[in-house]
Design a protein around this motif. Structure first.
Motif, PDB file in Angstrom:
ATOM      1  N   LEU A   1       0.826  -1.197   0.000  1.00  0.00           N
ATOM      2  CA  LEU A   1       0.000   0.000   0.000  1.00  0.00           C
ATOM      3  C   LEU A   1       0.868   1.257   0.000  1.00  0.00           C
ATOM      4  O   LEU A   1       0.598   2.210  -0.750  1.00  0.00           O
ATOM      5  CB  LEU A   1      -0.928   0.003   1.219  1.00  0.00           C
ATOM      6  CG  LEU A   1      -1.782   1.256   1.415  1.00  0.00           C
ATOM      7  CD1 LEU A   1      -2.682   1.504   0.212  1.00  0.00           C
ATOM      8  CD2 LEU A   1      -2.610   1.158   2.688  1.00  0.00           C
ATOM      9  N   ALA A   2       1.911   1.268   0.824  1.00  0.00           N
ATOM     10  CA  ALA A   2       2.796   2.436   0.872  1.00  0.00           C
ATOM     11  C   ALA A   2       3.452   2.667  -0.482  1.00  0.00           C
ATOM     12  O   ALA A   2       3.561   3.815  -0.952  1.00  0.00           O
ATOM     13  CB  ALA A   2       3.861   2.241   1.960  1.00  0.00           C
ATOM     14  N   ASP A   3       3.894   1.583  -1.152  1.00  0.00           N
ATOM     15  CA  ASP A   3       4.518   1.713  -2.472  1.00  0.00           C
ATOM     16  C   ASP A   3       3.522   2.246  -3.496  1.00  0.00           C
ATOM     17  O   ASP A   3       3.857   3.117  -4.320  1.00  0.00           O
ATOM     18  CB  ASP A   3       5.061   0.356  -2.931  1.00  0.00           C
ATOM     19  CG  ASP A   3       6.254  -0.114  -2.105  1.00  0.00           C
ATOM     20  OD1 ASP A   3       6.849   0.733  -1.406  1.00  0.00           O
ATOM     21  OD2 ASP A   3       6.573  -1.323  -2.164  1.00  0.00           O
ATOM     22  N   ALA A   4       2.278   1.726  -3.453  1.00  0.00           N
ATOM     23  CA  ALA A   4       1.263   2.179  -4.401  1.00  0.00           C
ATOM     24  C   ALA A   4       0.924   3.653  -4.181  1.00  0.00           C
ATOM     25  O   ALA A   4       0.778   4.428  -5.142  1.00  0.00           O
ATOM     26  CB  ALA A   4       0.009   1.318  -4.270  1.00  0.00           C
ATOM     27  N   GLU A   5       0.800   4.075  -2.929  1.00  0.00           N
ATOM     28  CA  GLU A   5       0.526   5.485  -2.633  1.00  0.00           C
ATOM     29  C   GLU A   5       1.686   6.375  -3.053  1.00  0.00           C
ATOM     30  O   GLU A   5       1.477   7.505  -3.520  1.00  0.00           O
ATOM     31  CB  GLU A   5       0.231   5.645  -1.140  1.00  0.00           C
ATOM     32  CG  GLU A   5      -1.106   5.046  -0.727  1.00  0.00           C
ATOM     33  CD  GLU A   5      -1.355   5.121   0.769  1.00  0.00           C
ATOM     34  OE1 GLU A   5      -2.530   5.138   1.168  1.00  0.00           O
ATOM     35  OE2 GLU A   5      -0.371   5.162   1.541  1.00  0.00           O
ATOM     36  N   ARG A   6       2.910   5.855  -2.908  1.00  0.00           N
ATOM     37  CA  ARG A   6       4.072   6.638  -3.333  1.00  0.00           C
ATOM     38  C   ARG A   6       4.069   6.835  -4.851  1.00  0.00           C
ATOM     39  O   ARG A   6       4.387   7.918  -5.350  1.00  0.00           O
ATOM     40  CB  ARG A   6       5.353   5.940  -2.878  1.00  0.00           C
ATOM     41  CG  ARG A   6       6.618   6.736  -3.150  1.00  0.00           C
ATOM     42  CD  ARG A   6       7.795   6.278  -2.308  1.00  0.00           C
ATOM     43  NE  ARG A   6       7.952   4.826  -2.322  1.00  0.00           N
ATOM     44  CZ  ARG A   6       7.704   4.051  -1.270  1.00  0.00           C
ATOM     45  NH1 ARG A   6       7.280   4.580  -0.132  1.00  0.00           N
ATOM     46  NH2 ARG A   6       7.875   2.752  -1.345  1.00  0.00           N
ATOM     47  N   ARG A   7       3.665   5.778  -5.605  1.00  0.00           N
ATOM     48  CA  ARG A   7       3.594   5.910  -7.066  1.00  0.00           C
ATOM     49  C   ARG A   7       2.554   6.949  -7.477  1.00  0.00           C
ATOM     50  O   ARG A   7       2.761   7.713  -8.419  1.00  0.00           O
ATOM     51  CB  ARG A   7       3.272   4.553  -7.703  1.00  0.00           C
ATOM     52  CG  ARG A   7       4.469   3.622  -7.772  1.00  0.00           C
ATOM     53  CD  ARG A   7       4.206   2.440  -8.692  1.00  0.00           C
ATOM     54  NE  ARG A   7       3.206   1.539  -8.171  1.00  0.00           N
ATOM     55  CZ  ARG A   7       3.464   0.562  -7.322  1.00  0.00           C
ATOM     56  NH1 ARG A   7       4.703   0.370  -6.888  1.00  0.00           N
ATOM     57  NH2 ARG A   7       2.508  -0.239  -6.892  1.00  0.00           N
ATOM     58  N   VAL A   8       1.409   6.963  -6.767  1.00  0.00           N
ATOM     59  CA  VAL A   8       0.394   7.977  -7.071  1.00  0.00           C
ATOM     60  C   VAL A   8       0.952   9.363  -6.848  1.00  0.00           C
ATOM     61  O   VAL A   8       0.762  10.280  -7.667  1.00  0.00           O
ATOM     62  CB  VAL A   8      -0.860   7.749  -6.197  1.00  0.00           C
ATOM     63  CG1 VAL A   8      -1.828   8.921  -6.331  1.00  0.00           C
ATOM     64  CG2 VAL A   8      -1.565   6.467  -6.589  1.00  0.00           C
ATOM     65  N   GLY A   9       1.671   9.548  -5.749  1.00  0.00           N
ATOM     66  CA  GLY A   9       2.279  10.851  -5.471  1.00  0.00           C
ATOM     67  C   GLY A   9       3.320  11.230  -6.499  1.00  0.00           C
ATOM     68  O   GLY A   9       3.380  12.390  -6.949  1.00  0.00           O
ATOM     69  N   ASP A  10       4.162  10.263  -6.920  1.00  0.00           N
ATOM     70  CA  ASP A  10       5.188  10.542  -7.934  1.00  0.00           C
ATOM     71  C   ASP A  10       4.554  10.952  -9.250  1.00  0.00           C
ATOM     72  O   ASP A  10       5.022  11.888  -9.922  1.00  0.00           O
ATOM     73  CB  ASP A  10       6.073   9.304  -8.145  1.00  0.00           C
ATOM     74  CG  ASP A  10       6.952   9.000  -6.937  1.00  0.00           C
ATOM     75  OD1 ASP A  10       7.109   9.913  -6.084  1.00  0.00           O
ATOM     76  OD2 ASP A  10       7.478   7.868  -6.856  1.00  0.00           O
TER      77      ASP A  10
ATOM     78  N   GLN B   1      -4.142   3.497 -13.148  1.00  0.00           N
ATOM     79  CA  GLN B   1      -3.575   2.207 -12.761  1.00  0.00           C
ATOM     80  C   GLN B   1      -3.020   2.256 -11.343  1.00  0.00           C
ATOM     81  O   GLN B   1      -3.217   1.337 -10.552  1.00  0.00           O
ATOM     82  CB  GLN B   1      -2.479   1.805 -13.746  1.00  0.00           C
ATOM     83  CG  GLN B   1      -1.863   0.439 -13.444  1.00  0.00           C
ATOM     84  CD  GLN B   1      -0.790   0.063 -14.440  1.00  0.00           C
ATOM     85  OE1 GLN B   1      -0.511   0.793 -15.394  1.00  0.00           O
ATOM     86  NE2 GLN B   1      -0.178  -1.094 -14.229  1.00  0.00           N
ATOM     87  N   ALA B   2      -2.321   3.357 -11.017  1.00  0.00           N
ATOM     88  CA  ALA B   2      -1.747   3.497  -9.675  1.00  0.00           C
ATOM     89  C   ALA B   2      -2.846   3.588  -8.621  1.00  0.00           C
ATOM     90  O   ALA B   2      -2.738   2.996  -7.540  1.00  0.00           O
ATOM     91  CB  ALA B   2      -0.846   4.726  -9.613  1.00  0.00           C
ATOM     92  N   LEU B   3      -3.929   4.317  -8.915  1.00  0.00           N
ATOM     93  CA  LEU B   3      -5.035   4.425  -7.964  1.00  0.00           C
ATOM     94  C   LEU B   3      -5.720   3.073  -7.767  1.00  0.00           C
ATOM     95  O   LEU B   3      -6.157   2.739  -6.658  1.00  0.00           O
ATOM     96  CB  LEU B   3      -6.053   5.462  -8.460  1.00  0.00           C
ATOM     97  CG  LEU B   3      -5.613   6.928  -8.360  1.00  0.00           C
ATOM     98  CD1 LEU B   3      -6.627   7.835  -9.045  1.00  0.00           C
ATOM     99  CD2 LEU B   3      -5.436   7.349  -6.910  1.00  0.00           C
ATOM    100  N   GLN B   4      -5.808   2.295  -8.854  1.00  0.00           N
ATOM    101  CA  GLN B   4      -6.398   0.962  -8.734  1.00  0.00           C
ATOM    102  C   GLN B   4      -5.522   0.075  -7.842  1.00  0.00           C
ATOM    103  O   GLN B   4      -6.024  -0.698  -7.028  1.00  0.00           O
ATOM    104  CB  GLN B   4      -6.554   0.334 -10.108  1.00  0.00           C
ATOM    105  CG  GLN B   4      -7.280  -1.011 -10.085  1.00  0.00           C
ATOM    106  CD  GLN B   4      -7.514  -1.562 -11.474  1.00  0.00           C
ATOM    107  OE1 GLN B   4      -7.039  -1.017 -12.462  1.00  0.00           O
ATOM    108  NE2 GLN B   4      -8.247  -2.655 -11.550  1.00  0.00           N
ATOM    109  N   GLU B   5      -4.200   0.188  -7.992  1.00  0.00           N
ATOM    110  CA  GLU B   5      -3.290  -0.585  -7.136  1.00  0.00           C
ATOM    111  C   GLU B   5      -3.445  -0.184  -5.674  1.00  0.00           C
ATOM    112  O   GLU B   5      -3.391  -1.031  -4.778  1.00  0.00           O
ATOM    113  CB  GLU B   5      -1.846  -0.369  -7.596  1.00  0.00           C
ATOM    114  CG  GLU B   5      -1.526  -1.016  -8.944  1.00  0.00           C
ATOM    115  CD  GLU B   5      -0.138  -0.649  -9.430  1.00  0.00           C
ATOM    116  OE1 GLU B   5       0.541   0.161  -8.743  1.00  0.00           O
ATOM    117  OE2 GLU B   5       0.268  -1.141 -10.497  1.00  0.00           O
ATOM    118  N   VAL B   6      -3.656   1.119  -5.421  1.00  0.00           N
ATOM    119  CA  VAL B   6      -3.890   1.584  -4.051  1.00  0.00           C
ATOM    120  C   VAL B   6      -5.171   0.971  -3.490  1.00  0.00           C
ATOM    121  O   VAL B   6      -5.208   0.492  -2.350  1.00  0.00           O
ATOM    122  CB  VAL B   6      -3.960   3.124  -4.007  1.00  0.00           C
ATOM    123  CG1 VAL B   6      -4.497   3.599  -2.660  1.00  0.00           C
ATOM    124  CG2 VAL B   6      -2.587   3.729  -4.250  1.00  0.00           C
TER     125      VAL B   6
END
Length: 544
Positions: A237-246, A303-308
């Motif tokens: 979850l932390a990695d997915a949220e970081r990708r959304v932020g990036d 895609q990143a939001l779906q991963e989150v």
């Protein structure tokens, strides 16, 4: 061939269309497997499908060997006897005819003269001494559960299904079940929330809305592996949220870069340094590139939001339920309950409780313990006013709430939300939804009717309605609160009750639960010296 159960591509949905599990493939062989999972996830349904009581909507169930099942139901017909549990009524009747010399020659050839002795031995193994013609309707819940267990063992199945076998049992009954399963030599699939029982398992299978996962080893080994999985899910979850932020930051930088180029092009156009047709081509290329870039960024962002969302859902399913409770404001010196020499029962001349006294002061935590039939439920009925005492007095000096095993506090025809607002008239919609969400009744789940809930879900709803309001009662009375809760919910209730600052009066046979909620005093009710009799001062002992 050794006994086994194979599930292949199994699917099942509730009548309202909610999928419990789909494309489930599992294999159970010799040994003891604990089946765990949250209330309502489909554990009992899976047992009924294996037992052949229900047919799968798709997929196959293949059983090798003779199968027997112990279910949770405690209902018994008025004419059913102990002998009926053992499917021995006809054989025993034949033995009686033979004993008085009226059996025919063909009957005598089929007689089993050891039958009564073997049934008595099976009952004795579970701590029972019952007449074979004893009506099942007269047995307590714990006695009936033990008798059904004895009948299952007597049948000598190759594979046994146990659905909450320690529910309704006292300490001796639980010990007998744990010993029975410790010596079990066939295959066993055990649905249970009893952590002590699950420690004796050879494997644990967890059923969730994500599917089924098998873990080698007992309960402790499963919990250790589960902790690692939760940590991994949180990292995902932390990695997915970081990708959304990036991606969000990259999109801002791209917009800023395009804006600078656009301003530079507009400045050049104003100076006339480039032909008009060339400027137009440059503008079109820029707009096309910007559009493609924006669409690419949007696809990556989606895609990143779906991963989150997937990572959050996985944590929601894996992590334990967390409960935070408002304060009752109970002072340490206030008397909440005063019972003075109370006696009572259901039949005049046959007291179940006699000369019982108890005082609760401040946020005390008192457990009422004792074997099945010692009068614990009767005592709660006297305390709460559902049964009038024959003598003595019960003075309730604060607000209280009682949650029995049927959660009769709730209106079964109403929704969980409707019950909460009825029980907590001072709560608004936002407070109601927030309180129910803490007990994992979020969004549409809060609109379910109580009648549609499983036993564990109903008790969780009752706890939410009683403890989640803005002003919880100063005294909470619980009758076997862990009987129908899954383990995650039990642990959450334990955590919540540790945060509850009111007084607790609890009837429970679960030693792990009582230890976890910080019981300060235990009162032991002895088994009655005769039927339906609890001897006053000799019939209760205080334990540290």
């Amino acid at each position: 061939m050794p006994a086994s159960i194979s599930l292949s591509d199994l699917s099942w949905s509730t009548p309202d269309g909610r999928a419990l599990f789909s494309h489930l493939t599992l294999q159970f062989g010799p040994g003891r497997t604990g089946l765990v999972g949250r209330n309502g996830v489909g554990k009992t349904t899976l047992l009924r499908l294996i037992a052949g009581e229900w047919m799968p909507q798709s997929g196959q169930v293949n059983v090798v060997g003779r199968l027997a099942m112990l279910d949770q139901t405690l209902q018994a017909g008025e004419d059913d006897t102990v002998a009926d549990l053992f499917c021995a009524a006809d054989a025993l009747a034949m033995l009686r005819r033979a004993a008085v010399g009226v059996a025919g020659a063909d009957e005598l050839a089929d007689l089993d003269w050891t039958l009564e002795t073997r049934i008595a031995r099976a009952l004795g193994r579970l701590g029972l001494n019952l007449a074979l013609d004893a009506p099942l309707a007269k047995l307590s819940g714990g006695q009936l559960t033990r008798a059904k267990l004895a009948a299952l063992v007597f049948a000598k199945p190759d594979f046994a299904l146990f659905d909450e076998p320690t529910n309704n049992l006292d300490d001796d009954g639980r010990a007998a079940v744990i010993a029975l399963l410790a010596d079990w030599r066939g295959g066993a699939l055990v649905v249970s929330h009893d952590r002590e029982l699950l420690e004796t398992m050879d494997a644990i299978v967890e059923l969730t809305s994500l599917g089924a996962t098998s873990y080698g080893g007992n309960w402790s080994a499963y919990r250790a592996r589960k902790a690692i999985e939760i940590d991994s899910a949180r990292q995902q979850l932390a990695d997915a949220e970081r990708r959304v932020g990036d991606l969000a930051r990259a999109a801002v930088i791209a917009q800023q870069r395009k804006a600078r180029k656009d301003r530079a092009g507009q400045s050049k156009a104003r100076r006339g340094d480039e032909p008009t047709i060339s400027l137009g081509l440059r503008r079109n290329r820029s707009e096309n590139t910007a559009g493609e870039t924006a669409r690419l960024v949007e696809r990556r962002r989606d895609q990143a939001l779906q991963e989150v969302a997937v990572a959050r859902q996985r944590i929601e399913i894996l992590q334990p339920l967390l409960v935070a409770l408002p304060s009752t404001g109970l002072s340490a010196t206030r008397t909440v309950l005063d019972i003075d020499a109370v006696s009572g029962g259901y039949e005049i001349g046959c007291p179940i409780i006699e000369s019982f006294s108890l005082k609760l002061v401040g946020p005390e935590r008192v457990a009422i313990c004792g074997p099945n039939g010692s009068g614990k439920t009767t005592l709660l009925a006297l305390i709460t006013g559902r049964l009038r005492p024959w003598s003595g007095s019960v003075r309730m000096k604060s607000g209280f709430a009682m949650l029995d095993q049927q959660v009769s506090l709730l209106d079964r025809a109403a929704s969980i939300r409707g019950n909460f607002l009825r029980i907590n008239p001072g709560s608004d919609e936002n407070g109601c939804r927030a309180a129910l969400a803490r007990f994992m009744f979020r969004a549409d789940a809060a609109l379910q009717t109580v009648a549609s809930l499983s036993g564990g879900q109903a008790l969780r709803a009752g706890l939410a309605c009683v403890l989640g309001g803005p002003s919880p009662p100063s005294l909470l009375i619980l009758d076997e609160p862990t009987n129908h809760l899954d383990i995650e919910a039990v642990e959450a209730v334990e955590a919540g009750l540790l945060g509850y600052d009111g007084a607790l009066l609890v009837v429970s046979h679960d030693p792990a639960f009582l230890a976890a909620i910080g019981i300060t005093r235990r009162i032991l009710l002895d088994a009655p010296k005769s039927a339906n009799l609890l001897s006053g001062e000799a019939g209760q002992r205080r334990l540290p």
